[in-house]
Design a protein around this motif. Structure first.
Motif, short mmCIF file in Angstrom:
data_model
loop_
_atom_site.label_atom_id
_atom_site.label_comp_id
_atom_site.label_asym_id
_atom_site.label_seq_id
_atom_site.Cartn_x
_atom_site.Cartn_y
_atom_site.Cartn_z
N ASN A 219 0.83 -1.22 0.00
CA ASN A 219 0.00 0.00 0.00
C ASN A 219 0.86 1.26 0.00
OD1 ASN A 219 -2.33 -1.65 0.18
ND2 ASN A 219 -2.15 -1.73 2.41
N THR A 240 3.59 7.13 2.36
CA THR A 240 3.17 6.22 3.41
C THR A 240 3.18 4.80 2.85
OG1 THR A 240 0.81 6.37 2.86
CG2 THR A 240 1.67 7.95 4.46
N SER A 241 3.41 3.84 3.72
CA SER A 241 3.38 2.43 3.31
C SER A 241 3.20 1.55 4.53
CB SER A 241 4.67 2.04 2.57
OG SER A 241 5.80 2.13 3.42
N ASP A 242 2.72 0.33 4.30
CA ASP A 242 2.61 -0.68 5.35
C ASP A 242 3.76 -1.66 5.16
OD1 ASP A 242 0.25 0.48 6.25
OD2 ASP A 242 -0.98 -0.71 4.87
N SER A 260 3.76 -2.61 10.02
CA SER A 260 4.07 -1.31 10.62
C SER A 260 3.79 -0.22 9.60
CB SER A 260 5.54 -1.26 11.06
OG SER A 260 6.40 -1.41 9.96
N GLN A 261 3.24 0.87 10.06
CA GLN A 261 2.85 1.96 9.17
C GLN A 261 3.98 2.99 9.10
OE1 GLN A 261 -0.98 3.00 11.06
NE2 GLN A 261 -1.94 2.29 9.19
N GLN A 262 4.57 3.10 7.92
CA GLN A 262 5.68 4.03 7.69
C GLN A 262 5.16 5.33 7.09
OE1 GLN A 262 9.97 3.48 5.77
NE2 GLN A 262 8.37 3.28 4.23
N ARG A 263 5.78 6.42 7.51
CA ARG A 263 5.45 7.73 6.94
C ARG A 263 6.75 8.50 6.73
NH1 ARG A 263 1.22 11.48 9.93
NH2 ARG A 263 2.77 11.29 11.60
N GLU A 287 7.46 5.67 12.05
CA GLU A 287 6.06 5.29 12.21
C GLU A 287 5.28 6.50 12.70
OE1 GLU A 287 5.72 1.85 14.62
OE2 GLU A 287 7.22 0.71 13.50
N LYS A 288 3.96 6.41 12.64
CA LYS A 288 3.14 7.55 13.00
C LYS A 288 3.35 7.98 14.44
CE LYS A 288 -0.49 6.79 9.56
NZ LYS A 288 -1.93 6.55 9.33
#
Length: 295
Positions: A219, A240-242, A260-263, A287-288
């Protein structure tokens, strides 16, 4: 995913960017480029944080390329193995609006060609285009052409900023190129996914080189906007990516859940005064709930 990599090191590197090769017919274009780079670790100060995260290699050492897992030790001496590379690019014009672009790169560290680009471009009009296929993630200012040594003034862009486990994505990109008065504008929005089997990046963090974890960026969604006015150029990026990885050492070959949600957010500013120029780049990533600032 980034890990701490704070250490003091002195290196000696000499590089030569080979002049690009270019050929063109009515419907075909062919380009080639390459760099011959010698690298040597002169000295290093070990510290606990470095040894804690870099389990492979027997330091003192230096990471030459995170994406390919390049790690040179002080005992290796002068070497051409870690950063030399050659690339080939093919462009095919299928119709007035539709083109195909492909690029492969061979690095001396891996001794094999890898597919970096393979995408179709549909030119909607003079300003808008749509691209679909495999491309470089346009994460930072030099990301899309960081293999082309003649395109920048360093031996290579600094790995503290440009070193990632994923450099490409498979997906869709919408681009705009136009002008607003005296200011030129380039912008793109993109989305896709990338899976790296036996990710070389992960090999830097294992004490068993026979077990290398896979990585996945899912994503991926991002955009970049670049503005140029006379001598000033500025570019803003957001992604952003998972992200996930396997844990093969524990017998788990599936990607862990939840991802993990990367930004990532970044700003690059350039000034070109003919005889003098400058380049500044600031990035916030993490991460957020956890942020890291890189220069």
């Amino acid at each position: 995913m980034k890990y701490p990599r704070l250490f003091t090191i002195t290196i000696s590197a000499w590089g030569m960017a080979l002049l690009p090769v270019y050929a063109k017919t009515d419907n075909l274009t062919f380009n080639g480029f390459g760099s011959i780079v010698a690298t040597n670790v002169l000295s290093s100060d070990n510290n606990a944080s470095f040894e804690e995260y870099y389990l492979r290699g027997g330091c003192p050492c230096y990471i030459t390329d995170y994406y390919t897992g390049g790690l040179i030790n002080e005992d290796d001496g002068m070497s051409l193995r870690y950063e030399s590379r050659i690339g080939l690019q093919l462009g095919v014009r299928m119709t007035d609006e539709l083109t195909f672009t492909s690029q492969v790169v061979a690095r001396s560290l891996t001794n094999e060609f890898t597919l970096e680009w393979a995408y179709l471009t549909y030119q909607i009009n003079d300003e808008w285009s749509v691209q679909a296929g495999r491309k470089r993630i346009p994460l930072y200012y030099f990301s899309t052409f960081q293999d082309v040594g003649i395109a920048y003034t360093w031996v290579r862009p600094p790995q503290s900023l440009y070193g990632w486990e994923a450099s490409n994505y498979n997906g869709l990109n919408i681009s705009y190129a136009g002008n607003m008065g005296d200011t030129s504008i380039q912008a793109s929005v993109y989305a896709g996914n990338e899976t790296i089997r036996d990710a070389a990046y992960n090999s830097l963090y294992t004490d068993d080189p026979s077990i290398i974890d896979d990585s996945r960026w899912k994503n991926i969604v991002g955009f970049d906007v670049e503005l140029t006015y006379e001598w000033l150029n500025a570019r803003f990026i957001y992604l952003t990516s998972d992200n996930s990885a396997t844990d093969k050492a524990s017998g788990d070959y599936e990607f862990y859940q939840p991802f993990s949600q990367q930004r990532v957010m970044g700003l690059a500013i350039n000034g070109d005064f003919s005889d003098w120029f400058f380049h500044l780049e600031k990035v916030r990533t993490g991460e957020k709930t956890k942020k890291t600032t890189l220069w």
